[in-house]
Every structure is written in structure tokens, then in C-alpha cells.
Design an enzyme around this catalytic site. Structure first.
Site, PDB file in Angstrom:
ATOM      1  N   PHE A   1       0.900  -1.349   0.347  1.00 51.04           N
ATOM      2  CA  PHE A   1       0.036   0.375   0.590  1.00 51.04           C
ATOM      3  C   PHE A   1       0.449   1.479   0.270  1.00 51.04           C
ATOM      4  O   PHE A   1       2.049   1.784   1.000  1.00 51.04           O
ATOM      5  CB  PHE A   1      -1.430   0.540   1.071  1.00 51.04           C
TER       6      PHE A   1
ATOM      7  N   ASP B   1       8.850   2.592   2.228  1.00 48.25           N
ATOM      8  CA  ASP B   1       8.423   3.863   2.220  1.00 48.25           C
ATOM      9  C   ASP B   1       7.766   3.745   4.128  1.00 48.25           C
ATOM     10  O   ASP B   1       6.752   2.555   4.406  1.00 48.25           O
ATOM     11  CB  ASP B   1       6.628   2.783   1.583  1.00 48.25           C
TER      12      ASP B   1
ATOM     13  N   LYS C   1       2.130  10.962   7.291  1.00 49.82           N
ATOM     14  CA  LYS C   1       1.331  11.190   8.652  1.00 49.82           C
ATOM     15  C   LYS C   1       1.395  11.464   9.770  1.00 49.82           C
ATOM     16  O   LYS C   1       1.741  13.001   9.496  1.00 49.82           O
ATOM     17  CB  LYS C   1       1.459   9.563   8.375  1.00 49.82           C
TER      18      LYS C   1
END
Ligand SMILES: *Cc1c(COP(=O)(O)O)cnc(C)c1O
Length: 402
Positions: free
Chosen positions: A146, A231, A260
Site C-alpha cells: 500500500f 515507505d 502521517k
């Protein structure tokens, strides 16, 4: 009495569903306020947040220091665009680069944009430094990845829900099974410019790779002159009990992709952090973003990083996460297939759909969201107290009473 009045919750939901696109399936509570690890809904019910906005609020909701940084900076200047310089960008880049042991930062806004930026950097590096023939560069990624929702990124997702009818997709990506080093080795060609990896696949269900996988992956990349892009948008900044999940394997990737918790839930800030040799491929005009590197985001992100240090959130995540995992291991219920975790990124995998269990937990005052159908992810803010987590475990025992 035949008419039933809609509850406040129901009327908020009805309005949102009438006017908003239905690209999410949220739990049926409507949040009105949140502080620290706790949220309150429009009917005054309190819940312990065990999702943390997908680890964006590692520092806890509404952190007072971040609120102050945001409001003070907002009163000065919020956006200059990169057409002019601002007095916050340099300090943010320096702070973040030093924390990562890197030379340079390229700030963006959302996680997906930062991944796209890393892909651009890797391809340019591939052509200009490695000497890959024009338009031939490939990037190796992993099944069940993802990395965000742009057309390029969902184009190399293996999840049909993310992809269906969004094609045609960009070429140049090769998928191999997560954790399978031999498959990576077999997929590397002279045209490979990068391997893009999540150190732990959080959205896929908190999939932790075999011990040593990242270390050997980094060695493989080095041996073949291939960039390793980590990531760490969800795993980074303390979530797994180390500053970066790569630290568990003593791996320093060629690029960190962050987002985030980089801004603690106040403002979208993401970044690629790398060496001069890699981010140096961008010359003026080659990449950009109107809001990327804006002074408001930079001020908030610097404070968000300082809070992680000052409140020792990485150490908290390691200690509380180890305790939580031990508690999860004592749960006995026929639906439970496995529990796992690293730091405060924990998960309960079920033999059946997780959604009804998340709804039952909601009724007990614990908010979490199913991922990949059968997995309950437990990722409370890193500022949650021991008492908060002990209380959450009690609620879990209530829901998983065999
Ligand atoms: C959330 C996430 C993204 C995408 O970030 P957005 O801000 O939603 O675009 C990318 N990669 C990982 C690992 C993520 O968890």
C-alpha cells in the site's frame, strides 16, 4: 408513537452520505472532539482511539505544543509557495535530514505525493547516474503493498478493490512476493533503478517480514546498484518501537518516505529524505507542489518531531507495545488465528471478518478499524497511558470472551 426521531449520530451520517462520495466505510460514530488518546462523539460518548488516524496522530490528538506551533505560525504566514523562500523551510529540512542521517529533504503534502516523488527521483537517478536506457527503468515493489491512491500507485497494487476500472496504468513496476528475497533477486535486471518496500505492510494486515529480510534486501540492492526506498509513512516516527522500522534490521535505506505522524495530525506534511546524490537529480522546474514546504506545515512538522523526542515516544512505543502484545497473546477465542506486533503496531488476525468485532469493540468504547478483511489493527497514539491500554485489553477480553 409511530415516528422515531433520528439520533444526532444518524442525522450527521445521513447528511454526509447524501452529499459526500462513498469512498470509505467508516464506523458509525461521529467524532466531535479528541484529545490525547481519547475521542468524543457528537452524543458525548468517549472512546479510546486505537487507530490514530492510521498512525498520523502518534503524538496524540490535539497536542498542545502542535496547536501552539500551528496557531503561532498561522498568525505570521501560512503560504508563500516556493516562488519565494520562507523562514521555516530550511530549519525543517535540516531537522528532518539530520534525524534521518541524510543530506536532503524534499517536502510534499500527502503520503502518496511523497511516494510519487521518490519514484521520480529513483527513475532520474537510474537514467542519469546508473545509465539505464531512456524510459526503460523498472521499480520492484511487493504484493499486498500500500503506497497511496494515485493512478500510478494503484497501478502496481495487487488489491483489486484499489484498482478496478482505474486503468490504464503506468508501466515500469514489477511485483514480487513480500519477504521473498529470491524473487527480488530474480526480478533485478540492469534496468532496475529501485526497490520500493514497506518495512512492515500495515494496510495488508500488519505483515512483518521474516527476520533479516530488510537487511538482506538492502545488501542485495547495494550489490546491484539499486536504490532501496523505504515507505515509512505509517511505520516511521516511533510507531514500531524504533524511530524507523528499518532500524530493527539496522538498515539505512537510500530514501525514506515519510508522512502521517510527520505533522501529528494537524496538517498534511510528507517528505522524501535522501542523499544529495539522489535528491540532487531535481533541478528547478523539474518537480513541485504549491503547498509543499509551506511555512505552516514546516513549523508544525518541526514541533511534531520535537514532541517525539521530548516525550520519548519511541521508547514508550517499544515498552507499551511489548506489554500489549503479551496481553494479546493471552486472548483465547476460536475466531483468533494469530496475534502479532512490533511496538504499538499490533494486530489480531481472525479466521473470519473483522468488521463485526470492530463494531463490538466500538460498543465497548475502543475504536479500531478492520484492515484486509480479517485483521484488527491496534495502533493507539504513542501517548496513551498504561491505564488506557490496560482498559483497552479489558474491553478486548470482553469482546473475545470465548
Ligand atoms: C497512508 C500511507 C500512504 C499514503 O499516504 P496518504 O497521505 O494517504 O496519501 C502511503 N504509504 C503507506 C505505507 C501508508 O500507510
Amino acid at each position: 408513537m409511530t415516528t422515531t426521531l433520528a439520533s444526532p449520530t444518524q442525522s450527521y451520517i445521513a447528511r454526509e452520505d447524501a452529499w459526500g462520495a462513498h469512498n470509505y466505510r467508516p464506523l458509525d460514530l461521529v467524532v466531535a472532539e479528541a484529545h490525547g488518546a481519547w475521542v468524543t462523539d457528537v452524543e458525548g460518548r468517549c472512546y479510546l482511539d486505537c487507530l490514530s488516524a492510521y498512525s498520523a496522530v502518534n503524538q496524540g490528538h490535539g497536542h498542545p505544543r502542535l496547536l501552539r506551533a500551528l496557531t503561532e505560525q498561522a498568525a505570521r504566514v501560512t503560504l508563500t509557495s516556493r516562488a519565494f523562500r520562507n523562514d521555516q523551510l530550511g530549519a525543517f529540512c535540516k531537522d528532518l535530514a539530520q534525524r534521518c542521517g541524510m543530506d536532503m529533504v524534499l517536502p510534499m503534502n500527502t503520503g502518496a505525493e511523497a511516494v510519487e516523488t521518490a519514484i521520480k527521483a529513483a527513475r532520474r537517478w537510474g537514467y542519469r547516474t546508473k545509465g539505464i536506457p531512456h524510459d526503460q527503468a523498472t521499480i520492484i515493489a511487493f504484493t499486498n503493498n500500500f503506497h497511496g491512491r494515485t493512478t500510478t500507485l494503484v497501478g502496481f497494487s495487487s488489491e483489486p478493490t484499489y484498482r478496478a476500472d482505474f486503468g490504464p496504468f503506468a508501466p515500469g513496476f514489477v511485483l514480487v512476493p513480500f519477504g521473498d528475497l529470491d524473487a527480488v533477486q530474480a526480478a533485478i535486471t540492469p534496468h532496475t533503478c529501485a526497490v520500493l518496500v514497506e518495512p512492515i505492510q500495515c494496510e495488508a494486515g500488519v505483515i512483518i517480514p521474516p527476520d533479516g529480510f530488510l537487511r538482506e534486501l538492502a545488501a542485495l540492492c547495494r550489490a546491484h546498484d539499486v536504490l532501496l526506498i523505504a515507505d515509512e509513512i505509517q511505520t516511521g516516527l516511533g510507531r514500531t518501537g524504533r524511530m524507523f522500522a528499518c532500524d530493527h534490521d539496522d538498515v539505512v535505506p537510500d530514501m525514506y518516505v515519510l508522512g502521517k505522524a510527520l505533522s501529528g495530525g494537524f496538517y498534511p506534511v510528507s517528505a522524501v529524505v535522501s542523499r544529495r546524490e539522489v535528491l540532487g537529480v531535481f533541478e528547478p522546474g523539474s518537480h513541485g507542489s504549491t503547498y509543499g514546504g509551506n511555512p505552516l506545515g514546516c513549523a508544525v512538522a518541526r514541533e511534531a518531531l520535537a514532541v517525539i523526542d521530548d516525550e520519548r515516544l519511541v521508547e514508550r512505543s517499544a515498552a507499551l507495545g511489548a506489554w500489549l502484545l503479551r496481553q494479546l497473546e493471552t486472548l483465547r477465542h476460536p475466531a483468533i488465528k494469530a496475534v502479532r506486533g512490533r511496538g504499538l503496531m499490533c494486530a489480531i488476525e481472525l479466521h473470519e471478518a473483522a468488521r463485526p468485532y470492530c463494531e463490538a469493540l466500538q460498543a465497548h468504547g475502543v475504536l479500531c478499524k478492520e484492515t484486509h478483511g480479517t485483521v484488527i489493527r491496534l495502533s493507539p497514539p504513542l501517548v496513551a497511558s498504561e491505564e488506557d491500554l490496560a482498559w483497552a485489553v479489558e474491553q478486548l477480553r470482553g469482546v473475545f470472551a470465548a
